[in-house]
Design a protein around this motif. Structure first.
Motif, PDB file in Angstrom:
ATOM      1  N   GLU A   1       5.438  -1.960  -2.267  1.00 42.86           N
ATOM      2  CA  GLU A   1       6.002  -0.605  -2.180  1.00 42.86           C
ATOM      3  C   GLU A   1       5.551   0.100  -0.905  1.00 42.86           C
TER       4      GLU A   1
ATOM      5  N   LEU B   1      12.675  -9.990  -1.903  1.00 48.30           N
ATOM      6  CA  LEU B   1      12.344  -8.652  -1.442  1.00 48.30           C
ATOM      7  C   LEU B   1      13.411  -8.146  -0.466  1.00 48.30           C
TER       8      LEU B   1
ATOM      9  N   TRP C   1       9.560 -14.235  -5.062  1.00 52.79           N
ATOM     10  CA  TRP C   1       9.905 -12.811  -5.085  1.00 52.79           C
ATOM     11  C   TRP C   1      10.980 -12.543  -4.031  1.00 52.79           C
TER      12      TRP C   1
ATOM     13  N   GLU D   1      16.882 -10.545   3.246  1.00 53.56           N
ATOM     14  CA  GLU D   1      15.876 -10.674   2.190  1.00 53.56           C
ATOM     15  C   GLU D   1      14.632 -11.384   2.704  1.00 53.56           C
TER      16      GLU D   1
ATOM     17  N   LEU E   1       2.147  -5.316  -6.276  1.00 53.28           N
ATOM     18  CA  LEU E   1       3.310  -4.424  -6.321  1.00 53.28           C
ATOM     19  C   LEU E   1       3.103  -3.191  -5.436  1.00 53.28           C
TER      20      LEU E   1
ATOM     21  N   LYS F   1       9.596  -5.628   6.885  1.00 52.96           N
ATOM     22  CA  LYS F   1      10.679  -4.640   7.048  1.00 52.96           C
ATOM     23  C   LYS F   1      11.215  -4.611   8.487  1.00 52.96           C
TER      24      LYS F   1
ATOM     25  N   LEU G   1       9.333  -1.863   0.833  1.00 51.42           N
ATOM     26  CA  LEU G   1      10.149  -2.935   0.270  1.00 51.42           C
ATOM     27  C   LEU G   1      10.378  -2.702  -1.219  1.00 51.42           C
ATOM     28  N   LYS G   2      11.370  -3.391  -1.735  1.00 54.66           N
ATOM     29  CA  LYS G   2      11.632  -3.361  -3.178  1.00 54.66           C
ATOM     30  C   LYS G   2      11.882  -4.786  -3.661  1.00 54.66           C
ATOM     31  N   VAL G   3      11.578  -5.026  -4.931  1.00 52.01           N
ATOM     32  CA  VAL G   3      11.828  -6.327  -5.551  1.00 52.01           C
ATOM     33  C   VAL G   3      13.225  -6.308  -6.136  1.00 52.01           C
ATOM     34  N   ILE G   4      14.107  -7.197  -5.667  1.00 51.05           N
ATOM     35  CA  ILE G   4      15.465  -7.226  -6.216  1.00 51.05           C
ATOM     36  C   ILE G   4      15.624  -8.324  -7.275  1.00 51.05           C
TER      37      ILE G   4
ATOM     38  N   SER H   1      13.594  -1.077   1.072  1.00 50.05           N
ATOM     39  CA  SER H   1      13.879   0.000   0.133  1.00 50.05           C
ATOM     40  C   SER H   1      15.013   0.870   0.663  1.00 50.05           C
TER      41      SER H   1
END
Length: 390
Positions: free
Chosen positions: A343, A383, A381, A318, A339, A310, A347-350, A386
């Motif tokens: 989190e 990422l 993945w 990304e 996962l 981040k 971060l989030k999985v797009i 978030s």
């Protein structure tokens, strides 16, 4: 580390070298062409190493005979039967037993030793010219050293791969090859390279065409990103062999104006529009320096990458995590843990791109880990931070 033995009534010593983490042997006997495979096998099982003084090609044949004896209880027919009987064992039990078996096998086969001169030559009849291969693996030496014949054959094989190279992609009708160095993980599993070639690039690259490659290894992913016309790529690694290997591959392809290599733990300074990482896939302790590209104790590199990602991404940037789920099928890590780490890192999985490995072991039903390998998926993945919009 020094190894000691008695020969012709005299006490002898030489430098001991082992990339496989094996300590110097305490019990050593001289062996030659009169030594039978059965006696050699018994000596090795009892912990006595054999320093070979006969014909080099005979030493190779003796090692092959030891391999046959070590693997005799695991002939395909018997192994399949054993696997059928072991279906009640958990995947983790199977993995641990496999690692133990491999360790014991390596210990026995590592008992056949060869002495190498300081100039990397071997004073045995019919010995091959291994000077360049050993120089690449061990660097300059100022004294004689002793290694296992099995390790020496690995050094020779690595030298051939380095000369020949591994094809990864084509550019302008030209085949692009990566030339792996000894001790640097070779990109022979091409499925993850295909994922990096096909994944849609983040929009942030339009404004700032920069990327980081964390754990650069041979430089293969940095080179793939350069082929995708990213203007500035920084690859990082802690391992000196990897840094030298990546730099040589980049120089060979005339990409040094596009790719910079830095010796760092994980991230370089600053931020990038794209950060790529292909960490070791199995959270277990490596048994040697050669296994660090495969085993990541307690998922340290994976968690380190996720927790710091981040802070190194540009807006709308990304992070691409390339990871096999083999650890999940072996009971070493769960999908829920992965996962949760994503989190917790903000971060989030797009998106996620999946592919199936095509290497030989996936289809080998006699392999102890066949059940897990046959279910394996390799994923990229995608990422993002978030709360950021994409």
């Amino acid at each position: 580390m020094t190894i000691h033995w008695d020969e012709a009534g005299q006490s002898c010593a030489a430098k001991w070298h082992s990339e496989n983490g094996i300590g110097s042997h305490k019990k050593i006997q001289i062996g030659d062409d009169t030594l039978t495979a059965d006696i050699a096998y018994r000596m090795a099982c009892e912990g006595t190493a054999i320093l070979y003084r006969g014909d080099f090609q005979n030493a190779r044949q003796l090692l092959q005979a030891l391999v046959r004896r070590v693997d005799k209880p695991s002939k395909k027919s018997k192994r399949v039967d054993r696997i059928e009987k072991d279906k009640t064992k958990s995947s983790l039990d199977t993995f641990n037993l496999h690692r133990l078996s491999q360790s014991q096998r390596a210990r026995i086969l590592g008992m056949l030793l060869i002495q190498v001169n300081a100039d990397h030559t071997i004073s045995l009849r019919r010995a091959p010219d291994v000077a360049q291969a050993c120089l690449e693996a061990y660097g300059d030496q100022n004294e004689s050293y002793v290694i296992s014949l099995r390790e020496l054959l690995g050094v020779i094989s690595a030298h051939e791969w380095r000369k020949k190279g591994v094809p990864i992609l084509a550019r302008d009708d030209e085949e692009i090859r990566i030339h792996p160095h000894y001790g640097v993980f070779s990109p022979i599993r091409g499925e993850y390279i295909e994922l990096v070639l096909k994944a849609p690039l983040p929009s942030a690259l339009k404004e700032n065409s920069t990327a980081f490659d964390i754990g650069v290894g041979t430089g293969v992913l940095s080179i793939v990103l350069a082929m995708r016309e990213i203007k500035k790529i920084i690859g990082t690694d802690q391992d000196d062999r990897a840094i030298a290997c990546a730099q040589e591959n980049i120089d060979r392809l005339n990409l040094d104006n596009q790719i910079e290599i830095q010796k760092r733990h994980l991230f370089p300074e600053g931020n990038a529009a794209l950060v790529v990482c292909n960490p070791p896939w199995l959270p277990a302790r490596p048994s040697s320096s050669l296994e660090h590209a495969v085993y990541d104790p307690d998922s340290q590199m994976l968690k380190g990458f996720l927790s710091q990602l981040k802070d190194h991404l540009l807006p709308k940037g990304e992070g691409w995590l390339i990871l096999s789920d083999l650890a999940e099928h072996l009971g070493l890590r769960t999908r829920e843990e992965l996962l949760a780490w994503i989190e917790t890192a903000g971060l989030k999985v797009i998106a996620r791109l999946d592919t199936k490995p095509q290497h030989q072991k996936v289809f080998d039903k006699t392999d102890a880990l066949y059940k897990a390998r046959s279910q394996e998926t390799t994923s990229l993945w995608r990422l993002a931070i978030s709360g950021n919009t994409h």
